[in-house]
Design a protein around this motif. Sequence first.
Motif, mmCIF file in Angstrom:
data_model
loop_
_atom_site.group_PDB
_atom_site.id
_atom_site.type_symbol
_atom_site.label_atom_id
_atom_site.label_comp_id
_atom_site.label_asym_id
_atom_site.label_seq_id
_atom_site.Cartn_x
_atom_site.Cartn_y
_atom_site.Cartn_z
ATOM 1 N N PRO A 3 -4.442 -30.713 22.140
ATOM 2 C CA PRO A 3 -3.870 -30.923 20.803
ATOM 3 C C PRO A 3 -4.696 -31.863 19.931
ATOM 4 C CG PRO A 3 -2.543 -31.977 22.513
ATOM 5 C CD PRO A 3 -3.549 -31.141 23.220
ATOM 6 N N GLU A 4 -5.317 -32.869 20.525
ATOM 7 C CA GLU A 4 -6.026 -33.844 19.699
ATOM 8 C C GLU A 4 -7.275 -33.260 19.051
ATOM 9 O OE1 GLU A 4 -7.440 -34.733 23.922
ATOM 10 O OE2 GLU A 4 -5.857 -33.663 22.895
ATOM 11 N N HIS A 5 -7.724 -32.105 19.548
ATOM 12 C CA HIS A 5 -8.916 -31.511 18.967
ATOM 13 C C HIS A 5 -8.598 -30.334 18.045
ATOM 14 C CE1 HIS A 5 -11.533 -34.105 21.063
ATOM 15 N NE2 HIS A 5 -11.227 -33.656 22.256
ATOM 16 N N ALA A 6 -7.316 -29.942 17.996
ATOM 17 C CA ALA A 6 -6.953 -28.756 17.233
ATOM 18 C C ALA A 6 -7.298 -28.909 15.747
ATOM 19 C CB ALA A 6 -5.468 -28.451 17.416
ATOM 20 N N TYR A 7 -7.262 -30.142 15.247
ATOM 21 C CA TYR A 7 -7.520 -30.328 13.818
ATOM 22 C C TYR A 7 -8.943 -29.918 13.443
ATOM 23 C CZ TYR A 7 -10.648 -34.346 13.733
ATOM 24 O OH TYR A 7 -11.742 -35.147 13.843
ATOM 25 N N ILE A 8 -9.847 -29.989 14.425
ATOM 26 C CA ILE A 8 -11.230 -29.590 14.150
ATOM 27 C C ILE A 8 -11.260 -28.127 13.731
ATOM 28 C CG2 ILE A 8 -13.487 -29.204 15.228
ATOM 29 C CD1 ILE A 8 -12.988 -31.720 16.841
ATOM 30 N N ILE A 9 -10.429 -27.329 14.364
ATOM 31 C CA ILE A 9 -10.384 -25.916 14.012
ATOM 32 C C ILE A 9 -9.751 -25.737 12.629
ATOM 33 C CG2 ILE A 9 -9.625 -23.617 14.764
ATOM 34 C CD1 ILE A 9 -11.708 -24.975 16.585
ATOM 35 N N HIS B 33 -10.645 -24.307 6.889
ATOM 36 C CA HIS B 33 -10.774 -24.671 5.476
ATOM 37 C C HIS B 33 -12.197 -24.467 4.964
ATOM 38 C CE1 HIS B 33 -6.803 -26.021 4.553
ATOM 39 N NE2 HIS B 33 -6.754 -26.740 5.656
ATOM 40 N N ILE B 34 -13.158 -24.796 5.805
ATOM 41 C CA ILE B 34 -14.557 -24.647 5.389
ATOM 42 C C ILE B 34 -14.861 -23.178 5.099
ATOM 43 C CG2 ILE B 34 -16.957 -24.808 6.191
ATOM 44 C CD1 ILE B 34 -16.129 -27.344 7.701
ATOM 45 N N LEU B 35 -14.299 -22.306 5.929
ATOM 46 C CA LEU B 35 -14.505 -20.864 5.787
ATOM 47 C C LEU B 35 -14.181 -20.384 4.368
ATOM 48 C CD1 LEU B 35 -15.204 -18.685 7.876
ATOM 49 C CD2 LEU B 35 -12.777 -18.477 8.360
ATOM 50 N N ARG B 36 -13.108 -20.919 3.800
ATOM 51 C CA ARG B 36 -12.657 -20.484 2.465
ATOM 52 C C ARG B 36 -13.091 -21.452 1.378
ATOM 53 N NH1 ARG B 36 -10.773 -15.240 2.411
ATOM 54 N NH2 ARG B 36 -9.586 -14.870 4.297
ATOM 55 N N ASP B 37 -13.909 -22.421 1.751
ATOM 56 C CA ASP B 37 -14.278 -23.438 0.773
ATOM 57 C C ASP B 37 -15.098 -22.817 -0.357
ATOM 58 O OD1 ASP B 37 -14.391 -26.721 0.972
ATOM 59 O OD2 ASP B 37 -15.887 -25.838 -0.378
ATOM 60 N N SER B 38 -14.832 -23.304 -1.585
ATOM 61 C CA SER B 38 -15.518 -22.701 -2.728
ATOM 62 C C SER B 38 -17.029 -22.839 -2.633
ATOM 63 C CB SER B 38 -15.007 -23.318 -4.029
ATOM 64 O OG SER B 38 -15.162 -24.707 -3.977
ATOM 65 N N ASP C 289 -20.504 -28.611 11.400
ATOM 66 C CA ASP C 289 -19.290 -27.795 11.316
ATOM 67 C C ASP C 289 -19.477 -26.636 10.342
ATOM 68 O OD1 ASP C 289 -17.669 -29.301 13.099
ATOM 69 O OD2 ASP C 289 -17.432 -30.815 11.537
ATOM 70 N N VAL C 290 -20.105 -26.949 9.206
ATOM 71 C CA VAL C 290 -20.335 -25.908 8.205
ATOM 72 C C VAL C 290 -21.249 -24.830 8.797
ATOM 73 C CG1 VAL C 290 -21.088 -25.438 5.848
ATOM 74 C CG2 VAL C 290 -20.212 -27.699 6.438
ATOM 75 N N ASP C 291 -22.262 -25.275 9.471
ATOM 76 C CA ASP C 291 -23.227 -24.386 10.097
ATOM 77 C C ASP C 291 -22.544 -23.490 11.118
ATOM 78 O OD1 ASP C 291 -25.889 -23.550 10.373
ATOM 79 O OD2 ASP C 291 -26.092 -24.699 12.226
ATOM 80 N N PHE C 292 -21.686 -24.099 11.886
ATOM 81 C CA PHE C 292 -20.959 -23.381 12.927
ATOM 82 C C PHE C 292 -20.099 -22.266 12.325
ATOM 83 C CE2 PHE C 292 -16.806 -23.033 14.981
ATOM 84 C CZ PHE C 292 -17.165 -22.590 16.240
ATOM 85 N N VAL C 293 -19.384 -22.615 11.242
ATOM 86 C CA VAL C 293 -18.504 -21.654 10.591
ATOM 87 C C VAL C 293 -19.324 -20.501 9.994
ATOM 88 C CG1 VAL C 293 -17.022 -21.363 8.575
ATOM 89 C CG2 VAL C 293 -16.654 -23.284 10.120
ATOM 90 N N ALA C 294 -20.403 -20.854 9.318
ATOM 91 C CA ALA C 294 -21.253 -19.832 8.703
ATOM 92 C C ALA C 294 -21.826 -18.901 9.779
ATOM 93 C CB ALA C 294 -22.373 -20.490 7.911
ATOM 94 N N ASP D 235 -13.536 -31.227 -6.257
ATOM 95 C CA ASP D 235 -12.376 -30.346 -6.238
ATOM 96 C C ASP D 235 -11.507 -30.700 -5.025
ATOM 97 O OD1 ASP D 235 -10.582 -28.301 -6.072
ATOM 98 O OD2 ASP D 235 -12.057 -26.679 -6.178
ATOM 99 N N ALA D 236 -10.265 -31.069 -5.274
ATOM 100 C CA ALA D 236 -9.389 -31.497 -4.176
ATOM 101 C C ALA D 236 -8.960 -30.330 -3.293
ATOM 102 C CB ALA D 236 -8.168 -32.227 -4.720
ATOM 103 N N LYS D 237 -9.335 -29.113 -3.684
ATOM 104 C CA LYS D 237 -9.042 -27.964 -2.827
ATOM 105 C C LYS D 237 -10.280 -27.543 -2.032
ATOM 106 C CE LYS D 237 -5.465 -26.448 -6.001
ATOM 107 N NZ LYS D 237 -4.967 -25.430 -6.946
ATOM 108 N N SER D 238 -11.364 -28.289 -2.198
ATOM 109 C CA SER D 238 -12.580 -27.982 -1.447
ATOM 110 C C SER D 238 -12.903 -29.106 -0.482
ATOM 111 C CB SER D 238 -13.767 -27.761 -2.391
ATOM 112 O OG SER D 238 -14.980 -27.861 -1.668
#
Lengths: 604, 92
Positions: free
Chosen positions: A75-81, A86-91, A137-142, B47-50
Amino acid sequence: MSPGNARMVLHGIGVAPGIAIGKAYRVDRNKVSLAYYYLPSPAQIKREKERFDVAVEKAEADLKEIRAKMAGAFPEHAYIIDTHIHILRDSMLYDETMRTIDQQAVNAEWALRQALEKVQQIFAEINDEYIRSRFSDVDFVAERVLQNLTGQNKQSVTGIRERVIVVAQDLSPADTIQLQVEKTLAIVTDMGGKTSHTAIITRSLDIPAVVGLEKVYQAVRSGELMVVDGHAGKVIIDPDEELLNFYYERQYQLERYRKEVVRCAELPAETEDGYHIKIQANIELLEEVVAVIDNGAEGVGLYRTEYLYLNLDQPPNEETLFWDYRELAEIIYPETVTFRTLDLGADKLSTRLRPSNETNPALGLRSIRLCLQEDQTFRTQLRAILRVSGITKNVKIMFPMISGVGELRAAKTVLEEVKHSLIKESIEFDKDLQLGIMIEVPSAVAVADLLAREVDFFSIGTNDLVQYALAIDRVNEHVAHLYEPLHPAILRMIKQAADAGRQAGISVSLCGELAGEPLYIPILLGFGLDSLSMNPLAVPRVKKIIRNASMEESKDCLNEVLQFTTADQVNDYLCELAWRRFREDFELFADGMGKLPAASGIDQ
Amino acid sequence: MVVQVERKEFTVRNKLGLHARAATKIVQTSSQFQSRICIIKNGREADAKSMLDILTLSCPHGTRIELCAEGKDAAEAVAALTVLFDNKFGEE
């Protein structure tokens, strides 16, 4: 030798103990190779955007699935996912990729890679090391999205469906964190060393691991049967039935032994005739405190503080250090934590502090010498430690690599100045804080009586002492066989330092691999040390053996051993003694039914 | 339609600052609102959503920031984010 045969036996570095038997599962971490193509029509651009969307959706669904599985086990690591989702959908990643497909009429892979490079640039300019490192993390998601796009869905650690032995060239922290503990029997990798991330994580998760095998990834096929021996650092591929049965039996016995030993880990290390020796842990990372407590160590005898300094352009600031140290000290309370001040050396220099090319770095500008020169870095660290001492009162400071009284006094002057500046600022620190030194340079042994008048404790660091006293670089394969911790010279030096400490009325401890080696317990007791500090995992077994030993016998043993002329003689004598007196604590670790290996435990 | 603009100043009080976990919580909360929400530090807007925008704004412990929400649910958004900041994101 053990019975039976196998297709192949590989030797590496055992970093987490235990024996695992199961099927191999190869994990490919090579990056996807990328093509570039131009989209000539608006219809194709539209289709490309949809294709990207599908790839992102799939990645999102996969991540959610991982998260659901992890929430239970981890559970303590779930937030990483969550972060990854969030990064996946990040603008900056998603919208930017869509925009690039539109505007440049290029394929999604190419557009995503461009967006990723932009993000990388922004991250690279950030001063905060923690945030900068989050680019991984960004690299991993991409990478996940790219794998979906190219359809080259490589096997990843998340695809594991049964209990397996994970075989990889190397595992990133992101991979390791995703491992489903209940599905992973063991981890073996081509790369890595005793202090690599994989080593630390597997130790804390209690999964057997062998690293530095060089060619296991190439040698084994997925699905092939393997035995992983985390004690001996051995990997056996496709064993015959006889060998397999041997390891099944050994695994069972070891499990039983380990359970029994850990169950009694809380009991003090007191000999049959009432001599109590404190057993502490050596750690490198805050995260290891769990192992310290679970294995019944009485505090941290050596906190190697270098980790926070590695690979940084700037040394960490006082606040970063303060919070790390404070958390450690608070968790360990009421036991104590000994902070060894920066021991940055030839092998672990951060970029900024790296001195110009040295022909002989082990004898060069390192450790306390570097600190006295880079005096601001040293002061910042001392301030952080002192501030914590004022809050928790269970903190000790230890200077590494002290070679004589002059150098010690120079370091003490800096410490006093830092204390004065804290007093001026009305910042609290522990006025009774104990100061000690590592005894690891031969000259310090020679003047141990002089040094003992200046400090509150000694900690004998055998790893470096052996290296400097015998003039042996242990990682140099041509001379590594001459690295003999039981060399009569070393035993005499330890005795000299221990005696000097005792005569001056200060406490003496011993850290380094020697301390965690069960075979050496009789001589270590014989030295009359106050404490031993070792890898946390070594603690329960060492404590058990001490409880069955006696001080009288240990003193006789040491006197006997000090008459010997070679390290081999000492080793044979100790093996014979271990076999006679502590058979049940050693026979499972011996090679077959025969001779004990020179080092049967796991440390560092 | 009435477009509200809400502004509020904060000090980052959790010890780790606006790192991944805290930023995730900000994004989760902000995404529930239609308003455009941004975090401003030294004139730079994120952006607070990013998640990445917040992270790369780099706000360690002690940073002064301004929250700005623009839209019909701006007041609710600022109120929800205030709770997060006040609770230090459930951390130390």
